[in-house]
Design a protein around this motif. Structure first.
Motif, PDB file in Angstrom:
ATOM      1  N   GLY A   1       6.404 -29.443  28.117  1.00 62.05           N
ATOM      2  CA  GLY A   1       6.167 -28.421  27.096  1.00 62.05           C
ATOM      3  C   GLY A   1       7.034 -27.195  27.315  1.00 62.05           C
ATOM      4  O   GLY A   1       7.619 -26.651  26.364  1.00 62.05           O
ATOM      5  N   LEU A   2       7.163 -26.746  28.569  1.00 67.32           N
ATOM      6  CA  LEU A   2       8.011 -25.596  28.870  1.00 67.32           C
ATOM      7  C   LEU A   2       9.483 -25.903  28.587  1.00 67.32           C
ATOM      8  O   LEU A   2      10.215 -25.056  28.056  1.00 67.32           O
ATOM      9  CB  LEU A   2       7.822 -25.168  30.327  1.00 67.32           C
ATOM     10  CG  LEU A   2       6.457 -24.561  30.661  1.00 67.32           C
ATOM     11  CD1 LEU A   2       6.317 -24.357  32.168  1.00 67.32           C
ATOM     12  CD2 LEU A   2       6.238 -23.261  29.911  1.00 67.32           C
TER      13      LEU A   2
ATOM     14  N   HIS B   1      10.616 -28.016  26.388  1.00 70.26           N
ATOM     15  CA  HIS B   1      10.754 -28.056  24.933  1.00 70.26           C
ATOM     16  C   HIS B   1      10.909 -26.638  24.377  1.00 70.26           C
ATOM     17  O   HIS B   1      11.791 -26.385  23.548  1.00 70.26           O
ATOM     18  CB  HIS B   1       9.527 -28.742  24.314  1.00 70.26           C
ATOM     19  CG  HIS B   1       9.453 -28.607  22.828  1.00 70.26           C
ATOM     20  ND1 HIS B   1      10.278 -29.313  21.991  1.00 70.26           N
ATOM     21  CD2 HIS B   1       8.673 -27.836  22.037  1.00 70.26           C
ATOM     22  CE1 HIS B   1       9.995 -28.991  20.745  1.00 70.26           C
ATOM     23  NE2 HIS B   1       9.025 -28.092  20.744  1.00 70.26           N
ATOM     24  N   GLN B   2      10.066 -25.722  24.832  1.00 77.47           N
ATOM     25  CA  GLN B   2      10.160 -24.336  24.357  1.00 77.47           C
ATOM     26  C   GLN B   2      11.497 -23.706  24.757  1.00 77.47           C
ATOM     27  O   GLN B   2      12.100 -22.974  23.969  1.00 77.47           O
ATOM     28  CB  GLN B   2       8.993 -23.503  24.907  1.00 77.47           C
ATOM     29  CG  GLN B   2       7.645 -23.881  24.329  1.00 77.47           C
ATOM     30  CD  GLN B   2       7.601 -23.729  22.812  1.00 77.47           C
ATOM     31  OE1 GLN B   2       8.248 -22.890  22.224  1.00 77.47           O
ATOM     32  NE2 GLN B   2       6.825 -24.591  22.169  1.00 77.47           N
ATOM     33  N   ALA B   3      11.974 -23.995  25.963  1.00 75.58           N
ATOM     34  CA  ALA B   3      13.263 -23.451  26.410  1.00 75.58           C
ATOM     35  C   ALA B   3      14.401 -23.980  25.533  1.00 75.58           C
ATOM     36  O   ALA B   3      15.317 -23.222  25.175  1.00 75.58           O
ATOM     37  CB  ALA B   3      13.502 -23.815  27.875  1.00 75.58           C
ATOM     38  N   ARG B   4      14.356 -25.265  25.166  1.00 77.88           N
ATOM     39  CA  ARG B   4      15.388 -25.824  24.291  1.00 77.88           C
ATOM     40  C   ARG B   4      15.355 -25.172  22.916  1.00 77.88           C
ATOM     41  O   ARG B   4      16.393 -24.885  22.325  1.00 77.88           O
ATOM     42  CB  ARG B   4      15.219 -27.346  24.161  1.00 77.88           C
ATOM     43  CG  ARG B   4      15.608 -28.128  25.401  1.00 77.88           C
ATOM     44  CD  ARG B   4      15.640 -29.626  25.144  1.00 77.88           C
ATOM     45  NE  ARG B   4      14.378 -30.168  24.653  1.00 77.88           N
ATOM     46  CZ  ARG B   4      13.388 -30.606  25.424  1.00 77.88           C
ATOM     47  NH1 ARG B   4      13.505 -30.556  26.739  1.00 77.88           N
ATOM     48  NH2 ARG B   4      12.289 -31.109  24.888  1.00 77.88           N
ATOM     49  N   ARG B   5      14.157 -24.906  22.398  1.00 79.26           N
ATOM     50  CA  ARG B   5      14.041 -24.240  21.093  1.00 79.26           C
ATOM     51  C   ARG B   5      14.635 -22.840  21.135  1.00 79.26           C
ATOM     52  O   ARG B   5      15.340 -22.428  20.226  1.00 79.26           O
ATOM     53  CB  ARG B   5      12.583 -24.180  20.661  1.00 79.26           C
ATOM     54  CG  ARG B   5      12.044 -25.529  20.224  1.00 79.26           C
ATOM     55  CD  ARG B   5      10.677 -25.391  19.653  1.00 79.26           C
ATOM     56  NE  ARG B   5      10.743 -24.383  18.599  1.00 79.26           N
ATOM     57  CZ  ARG B   5       9.875 -24.271  17.608  1.00 79.26           C
ATOM     58  NH1 ARG B   5       8.894 -25.112  17.536  1.00 79.26           N
ATOM     59  NH2 ARG B   5       9.986 -23.348  16.708  1.00 79.26           N
ATOM     60  N   GLU B   6      14.335 -22.104  22.201  1.00 81.88           N
ATOM     61  CA  GLU B   6      14.876 -20.752  22.342  1.00 81.88           C
ATOM     62  C   GLU B   6      16.398 -20.791  22.460  1.00 81.88           C
ATOM     63  O   GLU B   6      17.090 -19.938  21.891  1.00 81.88           O
ATOM     64  CB  GLU B   6      14.267 -20.051  23.559  1.00 81.88           C
ATOM     65  CG  GLU B   6      12.811 -19.669  23.372  1.00 81.88           C
ATOM     66  CD  GLU B   6      12.603 -18.706  22.199  1.00 81.88           C
ATOM     67  OE1 GLU B   6      13.412 -17.767  22.038  1.00 81.88           O
ATOM     68  OE2 GLU B   6      11.635 -18.913  21.444  1.00 81.88           O
TER      69      GLU B   6
ATOM     70  N   ARG C   1      18.408 -23.038  21.187  1.00 81.01           N
ATOM     71  CA  ARG C   1      18.972 -23.345  19.863  1.00 81.01           C
ATOM     72  C   ARG C   1      18.927 -22.132  18.956  1.00 81.01           C
ATOM     73  O   ARG C   1      19.825 -21.933  18.135  1.00 81.01           O
ATOM     74  CB  ARG C   1      18.210 -24.510  19.224  1.00 81.01           C
ATOM     75  CG  ARG C   1      18.655 -25.867  19.718  1.00 81.01           C
ATOM     76  CD  ARG C   1      18.172 -26.993  18.829  1.00 81.01           C
ATOM     77  NE  ARG C   1      16.727 -27.053  18.732  1.00 81.01           N
ATOM     78  CZ  ARG C   1      15.947 -27.840  19.463  1.00 81.01           C
ATOM     79  NH1 ARG C   1      16.481 -28.628  20.363  1.00 81.01           N
ATOM     80  NH2 ARG C   1      14.650 -27.832  19.307  1.00 81.01           N
ATOM     81  N   LYS C   2      17.886 -21.290  19.073  1.00 78.37           N
ATOM     82  CA  LYS C   2      17.803 -20.077  18.250  1.00 78.37           C
ATOM     83  C   LYS C   2      18.932 -19.112  18.591  1.00 78.37           C
ATOM     84  O   LYS C   2      19.546 -18.526  17.706  1.00 78.37           O
ATOM     85  CB  LYS C   2      16.462 -19.368  18.476  1.00 78.37           C
ATOM     86  CG  LYS C   2      15.313 -19.953  17.731  1.00 78.37           C
ATOM     87  CD  LYS C   2      14.079 -19.104  17.993  1.00 78.37           C
ATOM     88  CE  LYS C   2      12.835 -19.749  17.469  1.00 78.37           C
ATOM     89  NZ  LYS C   2      11.633 -18.981  17.825  1.00 78.37           N
TER      90      LYS C   2
END
Length: 115
Positions: A79-80, A82-87, A89-90
């Motif tokens: 989960g962490l 996944h959140q790091a990858r989203r950040e 990409r932003k």
């Protein structure tokens, strides 16, 4: 330990477990070994679940779901990540894909021109 030497069959292995359990005060079974082997095989990324299904003799792949329980730490780490990858990409959006480059000669032939 007994002669004549012969392959270990189910009944002999079960008797071995009974003796070991009496000495240890435990209650392990051969089926417990099957479950342990299944968890280990499913945890191996190079072992396809369909192969595990075949080894165990299960009719349906969905039967393996009871063994596929990720640890709490693995779930939190995933989960962490996944959140790091989203950040990431932003803050660093991927570049727009380049327009496809067509070979003008191929287009000419395709639309009735001469090669």
């Amino acid at each position: 330990m007994r002669r004549p030497w012969r392959p270990l069959n189910y009944h002999a292995a079960r008797a071995m477990f009974v003796r070991a359990n009496e000495l240890l005060g435990s209650n392990w079974t051969l089926h417990d070994l099957r479950h342990t082997a299944t968890f280990l095989m499913l945890d191996d990324p190079d072992m396809p679940p369909a192969y595990v299904q075949h080894i165990l003799g299960h009719k349906y792949l969905s039967t393996l779901e009871i063994y596929n329980r990720p640890s709490r730490d693995d779930v939190i780490a995933a989960g962490l990540a996944h959140q790091a990858r989203r950040e990431l990409r932003k803050s660093n959006p991927p570049p727009a894909p380049a327009a496809p480059a067509y070979n003008p000669e191929s287009l000419s032939v395709l639309f009735g021109g001469t090669p």
